[in-house]
Design a protein around this motif. Structure first.
Motif, PDB file in Angstrom:
ATOM      1  N   LEU A 271       2.315  -1.072  11.477  1.00  0.00           N
ATOM      2  CA  LEU A 271       1.649  -2.214  11.359  1.00  0.00           C
ATOM      3  C   LEU A 271       2.927  -3.177  11.152  1.00  0.00           C
ATOM      4  O   LEU A 271       2.529  -4.573  10.831  1.00  0.00           O
ATOM      5  CB  LEU A 271       1.037  -2.421   9.793  1.00  0.00           C
TER       6      LEU A 271
ATOM      7  N   ILE B  15      -8.725  -7.988  15.020  1.00  0.00           N
ATOM      8  CA  ILE B  15      -7.559  -7.016  14.639  1.00  0.00           C
ATOM      9  C   ILE B  15      -8.173  -6.207  13.547  1.00  0.00           C
ATOM     10  O   ILE B  15      -7.715  -5.076  13.405  1.00  0.00           O
ATOM     11  CB  ILE B  15      -6.460  -7.833  14.250  1.00  0.00           C
ATOM     12  N   GLY B  16      -9.172  -6.621  12.907  1.00  0.00           N
ATOM     13  CA  GLY B  16      -9.760  -5.891  11.639  1.00  0.00           C
ATOM     14  C   GLY B  16      -8.908  -6.046  10.265  1.00  0.00           C
ATOM     15  O   GLY B  16      -8.457  -5.346   9.874  1.00  0.00           O
ATOM     16  N   THR B  17      -8.583  -7.457  10.368  1.00  0.00           N
ATOM     17  CA  THR B  17      -7.621  -7.751   9.073  1.00  0.00           C
ATOM     18  C   THR B  17      -8.430  -7.369   7.746  1.00  0.00           C
ATOM     19  O   THR B  17      -9.557  -7.050   7.694  1.00  0.00           O
ATOM     20  CB  THR B  17      -7.239  -9.208   9.083  1.00  0.00           C
TER      21      THR B  17
ATOM     22  N   TRP C 117       0.510   4.254   9.551  1.00  0.00           N
ATOM     23  CA  TRP C 117      -0.432   2.912   9.608  1.00  0.00           C
ATOM     24  C   TRP C 117      -0.726   2.474   8.117  1.00  0.00           C
ATOM     25  O   TRP C 117      -1.716   1.909   7.978  1.00  0.00           O
ATOM     26  CB  TRP C 117      -1.421   3.075  10.524  1.00  0.00           C
ATOM     27  N   GLY C 118      -0.160   2.967   7.065  1.00  0.00           N
ATOM     28  CA  GLY C 118      -0.270   2.247   5.710  1.00  0.00           C
ATOM     29  C   GLY C 118      -1.302   3.323   5.061  1.00  0.00           C
ATOM     30  O   GLY C 118      -1.877   4.332   5.537  1.00  0.00           O
TER      31      GLY C 118
ATOM     32  N   GLY D 253      -3.006  -2.305  -0.900  1.00  0.00           N
ATOM     33  CA  GLY D 253      -3.910  -1.644  -2.073  1.00  0.00           C
ATOM     34  C   GLY D 253      -3.505  -0.203  -2.409  1.00  0.00           C
ATOM     35  O   GLY D 253      -3.285   0.716  -1.466  1.00  0.00           O
ATOM     36  N   HIS D 254      -2.629  -0.250  -3.364  1.00  0.00           N
ATOM     37  CA  HIS D 254      -1.678   0.967  -3.849  1.00  0.00           C
ATOM     38  C   HIS D 254      -2.326   1.557  -4.885  1.00  0.00           C
ATOM     39  O   HIS D 254      -2.548   0.998  -6.249  1.00  0.00           O
ATOM     40  CB  HIS D 254      -0.284   0.437  -4.043  1.00  0.00           C
TER      41      HIS D 254
ATOM     42  N   THR E  93       0.142  -6.170  11.019  1.00  0.00           N
ATOM     43  CA  THR E  93       0.251  -7.044   9.907  1.00  0.00           C
ATOM     44  C   THR E  93       1.163  -8.081  10.084  1.00  0.00           C
ATOM     45  O   THR E  93       2.162  -8.115  11.334  1.00  0.00           O
ATOM     46  CB  THR E  93       0.166  -6.505   8.509  1.00  0.00           C
TER      47      THR E  93
END
Ligand code: GDP
Ligand code: IMO
Ligand code: MG
Length: 422
Positions: A227, A126-128, A11-12, A40-41, A238
């Protein structure tokens, strides 16, 4: 390595940035092809931590060319901030960073609409990441968006932008939100747009020319498989295709030019935002949060945590054609006496081995666990596969075997050197 896609298999936040940075030593070009500043990487070089949102993580290696492809939605103000942040650290992206003229833009009103819609949804939110991603992709699909190429004609762009702000202010009002000041919003966007002009180009052409010269291209997936707008846990997803196919449409590189697909998965599972997560377990959350880990790189939110879920990662392998699996954060489990792995779900008393596409069914799924013996010794200083504790090797190999993949990397810490290649 020739052309390689790297995707998140969960999930990311799987550690894609870290693995991309490691792989960049064998790449000529690193490409972002979808998502936007919701990503965010995190990459650690020496003692410096970088968090990249729009710019490919390859920018941290001096000789690498970086491309933000047509499939990305670009917040021009955010991109300028990111460029300036890198410059402050002594990295100047000029000449090495190329931005697609066909990539759509994210404007302040997209962010305001994102926030307003989330507020209206209340407990169904959604909690974006509040980065305006959904509204910007919405405009793209609705064919009313503005693309990066339009900033090349500033006068016309200013007119289009003004009209768009006015239209979206009406929408904001209808959502019960405050409209944006037209003049000030225009000024801030135009200022950023002027700065970005030299970066804008036809990246499809650029990538094809590079590919015909046998340059090695590395695609940096953002978000994670579940996502994905089509294959994820809709609507808790997303707004882009985060799976391997999205890298082709989002860059203009054809599928038959891809040689390898690497899936990145944590040795456990995390998720930020709402939506089902069958192997979620407070024990894992308490362990990791207790170590100060698993807080979002973009929003700082505490990530939800659980055990490794074979069902999801095996499905990710199928959806993306994952050939190689990079397992990260193995060190997060170092202290455990035993480690659980979700090997299937129970749905209404029946065993299922794939994610039901109906969200309500998925929410009812209960994890079935297999328990592995822990290794109870620190792995963060280990640099070779053979030197890893036997139970850690067995665990990592089991994750690959159970998901039908081949283990390619094991990561035991956030730094470059803490990556073991098999
Ligand atoms: P991304 O979005 O997939 O690039 O992942 P994020 O950067 O959002 O989150 C991954 C987090 O785990 C970051 O804080 C990384 O520095 C960190 N990280 C990545 N791999 C490892 C690892 O093997 N061990 C540890 N301890 N941290 C890691
Ligand atoms: P990286 O690339 C983890 C999640 C949000 C939310 C949902 C929709 O760092 O792995 P959006 O703002 O995209 O409309 O939010 O998707 N989300 C991510 N979760 N890592 C990300 O990116 C994410 N990007 C979006 O938390 O649940
Ligand atoms: Mg992240």
């Amino acid at each position: 390595m020739s052309n390689t896609i790297l995707v998140g298999a969960q999930w990311g936040d799987e550690g894609k940035g870290k693995i991309i940075d490691f792989l960049t030593q064998q790449a000529d070009i690193v490409v972002r092809a979808q998502g936007g500043a919701n990503a965010g990487h995190t990459v650690i070089v020496g003692t410096t931590q970088y968090i990249l949102h729009l710019i490919p993580s390859g920018i941290l290696r001096k000789r690498t060319t970086c491309v933000i492809g047509n499939g990305v939605v670009i917040d021009p103000i955010g991109l300028v901030e990111e460029i300036d942040g890198l410059k402050k650290s002594g990295i100047d992206p000029a000449g090495r960073l190329h931005v697609s003229d066909a990539a759509h833009m994210v404007f302040p009103y997209h962010k305001a609409i994102d926030a307003a819609r989330e507020a209206l949804k209340g407990k169904d939110r959604i909690g974006t990441t509040m980065r305006g991603i959904g509204p910007a992709y919405g405009d793209k699909v609705d064919r009313v968006g503005l693309r990066m190429g339009s900033i090349l004609n500033v006068k016309r762009f200013a007119e289009q932008l003004q009209q768009a702000i006015k239209n979206n202010n009406a929408l904001l009002k209808s959502l019960g939100a405050t409209p944006l000041p037209v003049k000030r919003t225009m000024e801030s966007v135009l200022k950023a747009a002027r700065r970005l002009k030299p970066y804008v180009t036809n990246t499809v052409q650029l990538l094809h020319e590079a590919s015909s010269k046998k340059k090695r291209i590395l695609f940096e997936g953002a978000q994670g498989t579940f996502l994905d707008i089509d294959h994820g846990t809709y609507p808790y997803v997303t707004s882009s295709n985060t799976t391997a196919g999205g890298m082709c449409t989002g860059s203009g590189i054809a599928p038959n030019r891809i040689d390898r697909v690497i899936g990145v998965a944590k040795a456990y599972t995390t998720r930020v935002g709402e939506g089902p997560m069958p192997s979620e377990d407070r024990i894992v959350g308490d362990l990791l949060h207790g170590m100060g880990r698993e807080y979002g790189a973009t929003t700082g939110r505490e990530r939800r945590c659980g055990w490794f879920d074979v069902v999801t990662v095996r499905q990710a392998a199928m959806l993306n054609g994952i050939t190689d699996l990079a397992v990260t954060n193995l060190d997060g489990l170092d202290t455990l006496e035993s480690v659980k792995v979700c090997v299937g779900y129970l749905l209404n008393g029946k065993r299922v081995d794939h994610q039901p596409s109906d969200l309500r069914q998925l929410a009812k799924c209960r994890a079935v666990y297999e328990t592995f013996p822990g290794w109870q010794s620190p792995t963060d200083k280990i640099r070779t596969w053979k030197a890893l504790p036997l139970n850690a090797r067995r665990y990592a190999k089991a994750l690959a075997r159970l998901t039908g993949t081949k283990l390619s990397h094991a990561s035991v810490g956030p730094a470059r050197s803490q990556t073991i290649t098999l």
